[in-house]
Design a protein around this motif. Structure first.
Motif, PDB file in Angstrom:
ATOM      1  N   ILE A   1     -47.167  23.073 -11.682  1.00  0.00           N
ATOM      2  CA  ILE A   1     -48.585  23.444 -11.538  1.00  0.00           C
ATOM      3  C   ILE A   1     -49.501  22.541 -12.370  1.00  0.00           C
ATOM      4  O   ILE A   1     -50.717  22.562 -12.193  1.00  0.00           O
ATOM      5  N   LEU A   2     -48.930  21.719 -13.238  1.00  0.00           N
ATOM      6  CA  LEU A   2     -49.783  20.915 -14.124  1.00  0.00           C
ATOM      7  C   LEU A   2     -50.554  19.837 -13.366  1.00  0.00           C
ATOM      8  O   LEU A   2     -51.639  19.439 -13.776  1.00  0.00           O
ATOM      9  N   HIS A   3     -49.981  19.360 -12.249  1.00  0.00           N
ATOM     10  CA  HIS A   3     -50.746  18.471 -11.376  1.00  0.00           C
ATOM     11  C   HIS A   3     -51.125  19.258 -10.117  1.00  0.00           C
ATOM     12  O   HIS A   3     -50.248  19.647  -9.349  1.00  0.00           O
ATOM     13  N   PRO A   4     -52.425  19.495  -9.910  1.00  0.00           N
ATOM     14  CA  PRO A   4     -52.829  20.373  -8.812  1.00  0.00           C
ATOM     15  C   PRO A   4     -52.315  19.920  -7.442  1.00  0.00           C
ATOM     16  O   PRO A   4     -52.024  20.747  -6.581  1.00  0.00           O
ATOM     17  N   GLU A   5     -52.163  18.614  -7.257  1.00  0.00           N
ATOM     18  CA  GLU A   5     -51.722  18.112  -5.960  1.00  0.00           C
ATOM     19  C   GLU A   5     -50.387  18.741  -5.548  1.00  0.00           C
ATOM     20  O   GLU A   5     -50.176  19.063  -4.378  1.00  0.00           O
ATOM     21  N   ASN A   6     -49.506  18.943  -6.543  1.00  0.00           N
ATOM     22  CA  ASN A   6     -48.191  19.541  -6.259  1.00  0.00           C
ATOM     23  C   ASN A   6     -48.297  20.930  -5.661  1.00  0.00           C
ATOM     24  O   ASN A   6     -47.428  21.369  -4.930  1.00  0.00           O
ATOM     25  N   THR A   7     -49.346  21.655  -6.033  1.00  0.00           N
ATOM     26  CA  THR A   7     -49.427  23.062  -5.642  1.00  0.00           C
ATOM     27  C   THR A   7     -50.095  23.263  -4.283  1.00  0.00           C
ATOM     28  O   THR A   7     -50.064  24.356  -3.744  1.00  0.00           O
ATOM     29  N   TRP A   8     -50.715  22.219  -3.760  1.00  0.00           N
ATOM     30  CA  TRP A   8     -51.363  22.329  -2.450  1.00  0.00           C
ATOM     31  C   TRP A   8     -50.354  22.009  -1.354  1.00  0.00           C
ATOM     32  O   TRP A   8     -49.752  20.922  -1.371  1.00  0.00           O
ATOM     33  N   ALA A   9     -50.214  22.879  -0.373  1.00  0.00           N
ATOM     34  CA  ALA A   9     -49.320  22.619   0.754  1.00  0.00           C
ATOM     35  C   ALA A   9     -49.934  21.513   1.615  1.00  0.00           C
ATOM     36  O   ALA A   9     -49.244  20.607   2.081  1.00  0.00           O
ATOM     37  N   ASP A  10     -51.242  21.572   1.775  1.00  0.00           N
ATOM     38  CA  ASP A  10     -51.957  20.617   2.629  1.00  0.00           C
ATOM     39  C   ASP A  10     -52.538  19.501   1.750  1.00  0.00           C
ATOM     40  O   ASP A  10     -53.611  19.649   1.157  1.00  0.00           O
ATOM     41  N   LYS A  11     -51.811  18.367   1.674  1.00  0.00           N
ATOM     42  CA  LYS A  11     -52.210  17.282   0.768  1.00  0.00           C
ATOM     43  C   LYS A  11     -53.533  16.634   1.184  1.00  0.00           C
ATOM     44  O   LYS A  11     -54.305  16.169   0.351  1.00  0.00           O
TER      45      LYS A  11
END
Ligand SMILES: Nc1ncnc2c1ncn2[C@@H]1O[C@H](COP(=O)(O)OP(=O)(O)OP(=O)(O)O)[C@@H](O)[C@H]1O
Ligand SMILES: O=C([O-])CC(=O)C(=O)O
Ligand SMILES: [Ca+2]
Ligand SMILES: [Mn+2]
Length: 654
Positions: free
Chosen positions: A601-611
């Motif tokens: 979760i520290l990099h928000p990009e990882n948590t988004w399913a839709d990049k």
């Protein structure tokens, strides 16, 4: 002895052991005390109440009592209050008398009714013939009684807090805040686009002042609070609040610093006075008035007038505006921030707009609370401006916020909450009155409050943003230039309404995380912050207490326990030594791991399913930052040209 069905006593079959009476063999009394020394019920009641100092001492500060007699001191106090309430066109103060007109309080107050002062020589109006009863620095218990007897919507909740209603307004009205423009303030204050200071002239101020004073004098009684602001003894400000509601008086009792009896005796003339006539509207035919609400600040007269809103936060934040003027004049920085201190004396500041977590995160069981909302940073360190906290309590839970939960007890004002009609248990999840439900309690209700509320220079400066777009990382380490960029931007994104399904988040930019309260240009405060952070080696951090895994609607708010772990790692110093990498667009340094927080979760990009959606949202937010900062590109921040350039470059890059 048992009784039979006919009410006739019968001897039990196996009698109980005989009861031993006094050895002298006298008659067995059920009460051996002396009879009450009273001839009448009134006399008996008068015995119940013992004379006492009329205030709530915070600590046992030693001091010498003034040498004047008690009667003389009371006379001077009433004279000062009468002067405060004077109609300036009729040139005389009202006849004031101490105590409740209903008689009960008066009978225990120290002033008999003949202590009125300055009786007007010519009776120009009915109001000059009547007395205004003054309820001066009443205790919470007395204010509870006043509220419950006379104010609709006041109730004792099951845990002893006082539930109150603030009326039609359940939040502040920044568009109705006016500041008197005169020769001095014209040059000194920030006016125009983006500024919270909407101008009014001196004359209009006096019209509204007279309206408020006349309203207050028309009442049978007014509440007067004489209190202090700022725990820094060298920069303490004396404030007087004149109000018409027990709720307002108790709110300010909790929120300002409470004088000891000795300090109250020597209070003298206040440095600043609030006239809160909030039940009474302003007159829309009056020049500058655009609604029935007006909050008017006159720095030259050191006065504030409130008409047409009963929301108590208006008084607290009105005084904060005054401090944002007075303190920078003394080279002291005023801050819309929470503040706490670790066992080793490490101080952290928490900046953030409303609802981003200042109160929640500065109230930390493992640290000393210096204050939750308003501070000063001087050459001596930090000091809290207030004597209490004002916590949001929507969805409050004992598990997540135990210290705030436990601070809600007798003495605490609960604004606009809903409770069970029979048990009086508060239903914290209920938004029927407003989402902005609040609890105002004295700071010592938090067990690890640091009293006096002062501390050394901050080590960490934490900028909180509740990013409902969900693209800012949960935590980033900032350079000084980035700290200044984000401080001047003052970003948060809240969700407009929650009732009708999914709503788009709206970005808010509020300079210095408190544009509604600052009086000077934001770059003045920013320059002071930069100078102090540099001088004392403080590190800046940006913490997103908002969404993760998508924007509002698809993602979720970052769990409070995770945010607490992040904050713990900042306090302990462990986060300083973490491994960092830079994000694109915002150029933020984010750590790869933190104890107790899932690394992904520290990099928000990882948590988004839709990049793709992530990238689009990120660019959208970056664009909003850029656009907002345009207003500041022509300003110099402090004396250092290099820093100004660095700050301008420290924003998003795309
Ligand atoms: N991850 C989180 N971090 C911080 N607060 C959170 C988080 N998740 C939920 N919350 C909730 O968000 C709210 C934060 O409000 P808080 O009273 O701390 O705001 P504030 O910054 O003090 O605002 P104000 O200046 O209006 O008093 C609280 O109700 C808290 O429970
Ligand atoms: O002032 C208020 O009403 C609440 C508050 O702390 C803020 O909005 O910053
Ligand atoms: Ca708060
Ligand atoms: Mn606040």
């Amino acid at each position: 002895m048992a009784a039979n069905g006919n009410g006739v006593s019968t001897t039990p079959k196996s009698p109980l052991a005989r009861i031993q009476t006094q050895k002298n063999g006298g008659i067995c009394h059920d009460d051996s005390g002396k009879p009450v020394k009273a001839q009448t019920i009134d006399e008996l009641h008068s015995l119940q109440k013992k004379r006492s100092a009329p205030t709530t001492p915070l600590d046992g500060v030693q001091g010498t009592f003034a040498t004047i007699s008690e009667d003389e001191r009371q006379r001077q106090q009433l004279q000062s209050i009468s002067a405060s309430l004077a109609s300036l066109t009729r040139g005389t103060g009202p006849k004031v008398v101490r105590g409740d007109p209903a008689g009960k309080v008066q009978s225990v107050s120290h002033v008999a009714h003949h202590h009125h002062i300055e009786a007007p020589t010519i009776s120009v109006s009915d109001s000059s013939l009547k007395f205004t009863h003054v309820l001066y620095n009443l205790s919470p218990a007395e204010l509870y009684e006043q509220a419950i007897k006379y104010e609709k919507g006041s109730f004792i909740t099951s845990i002893g807090a006082l539930a109150t209603l603030s009326g039609a307004k359940t939040g502040r009205s920044p568009r109705d805040k006016r500041v008197v423009i005169d020769d001095t303030t014209q040059d000194e204050l920030w006016w125009g686009k983006g500024s919270p200071n909407i101008e009014m002239d001196e004359h209009t101020f006096m019209v509204n002042r007279e309206r408020a004073v006349d309203y207050l004098n028309s009442l049978d009684k007014v509440f007067v609070n004489d209190q202090f602001l700022n725990w820094d003894p060298q920069n303490r400000i004396k404030v007087r609040i004149v109000s018409a509601r027990a709720y307002h008086s108790l709110f300010m009792h909790n929120m300002c610093i409470r004088p000891t009896p000795e300090e109250l005796e020597n209070f003298g003339t206040p440095d600043f006075t609030i006239y809160n006539a909030g039940q009474f509207p302003c007159n829309r035919y009056t020049h500058y008035m655009t609604s029935s609400t007006s909050i008017d600040l006159n720095l030259a007269r050191r006065e504030m007038v409130i008409l047409g809103t009963q929301y108590a936060g208006e008084m607290k934040k009105g005084l904060f505006s005054v401090m944002h003027y007075l303190m920078p004049m003394r080279q002291i920085l005023s801050l819309h921030s929470g503040c706490n201190m670790g066992k080793d004396g490490d101080v952290a500041l928490f900046f953030g707009l409303s609802g981003t977590g200042k109160t929640t995160l500065s109230t930390d069981h493992n640290r000393y609370l210096i204050g939750d909302d308003e501070h000063c940073w001087s050459d001596n360190g930090v000091s809290n401006i207030e004597g209490g906290c004002y916590a949001k309590c929507i969805d409050l839970s004992r598990e997540k916020e135990p210290d705030i939960w436990n601070a809600i007890k007798f003495g605490t004002v609960l604004e606009n909450v809903v409770f069970d009609e029979h048990t009086r248990e508060v239903v914290y999840g209920d938004k029927s009155v407003t989402e902005n439900t609040r609890a105002a309690y004295p700071i010592e209700y938090i067990p690890n409050a640091k009293i006096p509320c002062v501390g050394p220079h901050p080590k960490n400066v934490i900028l909180l943003a509740c990013d409902a777009f969900g693209v800012l990382p949960p935590v980033s380490k900032l350079s000084l230039a980035q700290t200044m960029y984000h401080f001047i931007s003052g970003y948060t994104a809240l969700v407009a309404g929650t009732e009708d399904g999914i709503k788009e988040p709206t970005a808010t930019f509020s300079a210095c995380f408190g544009a509604a309260f600052i009086m000077l240009h934001p770059t003045k405060y920013a320059a002071m912050l930069a100078e102090k952070m540099l001088k004392h080696g403080a590190t800046g951090w940006l913490v997103n207490t908002g969404w993760s895994g998508g924007s509002y609607g698809s993602g979720n708010r970052i769990k409070l326990p995770y945010t607490r772990k992040i904050i713990d790692a900042i306090h302990s110093g462990s986060l300083l030594n973490a491994t960092y990498h830079k994000t694109e667009v915002f150029g933020l340094d984010i750590p790869t791991e933190i104890e107790g927080v899932p690394s992904e979760i520290l990099h928000p990009e990882n948590t988004w399913a839709d990049k793709k959606a992530y990238k689009e949202t990120l660019l959208k937010l970056a664009g909003l930052f850029k656009k907002n900062f345009e207003t500041f590109t022509n300003y110099k921040i402090g004396k250092d040209n290099k820093l100004t350039e660095e700050i301008l470059a420290a924003g998003p890059n795309f």
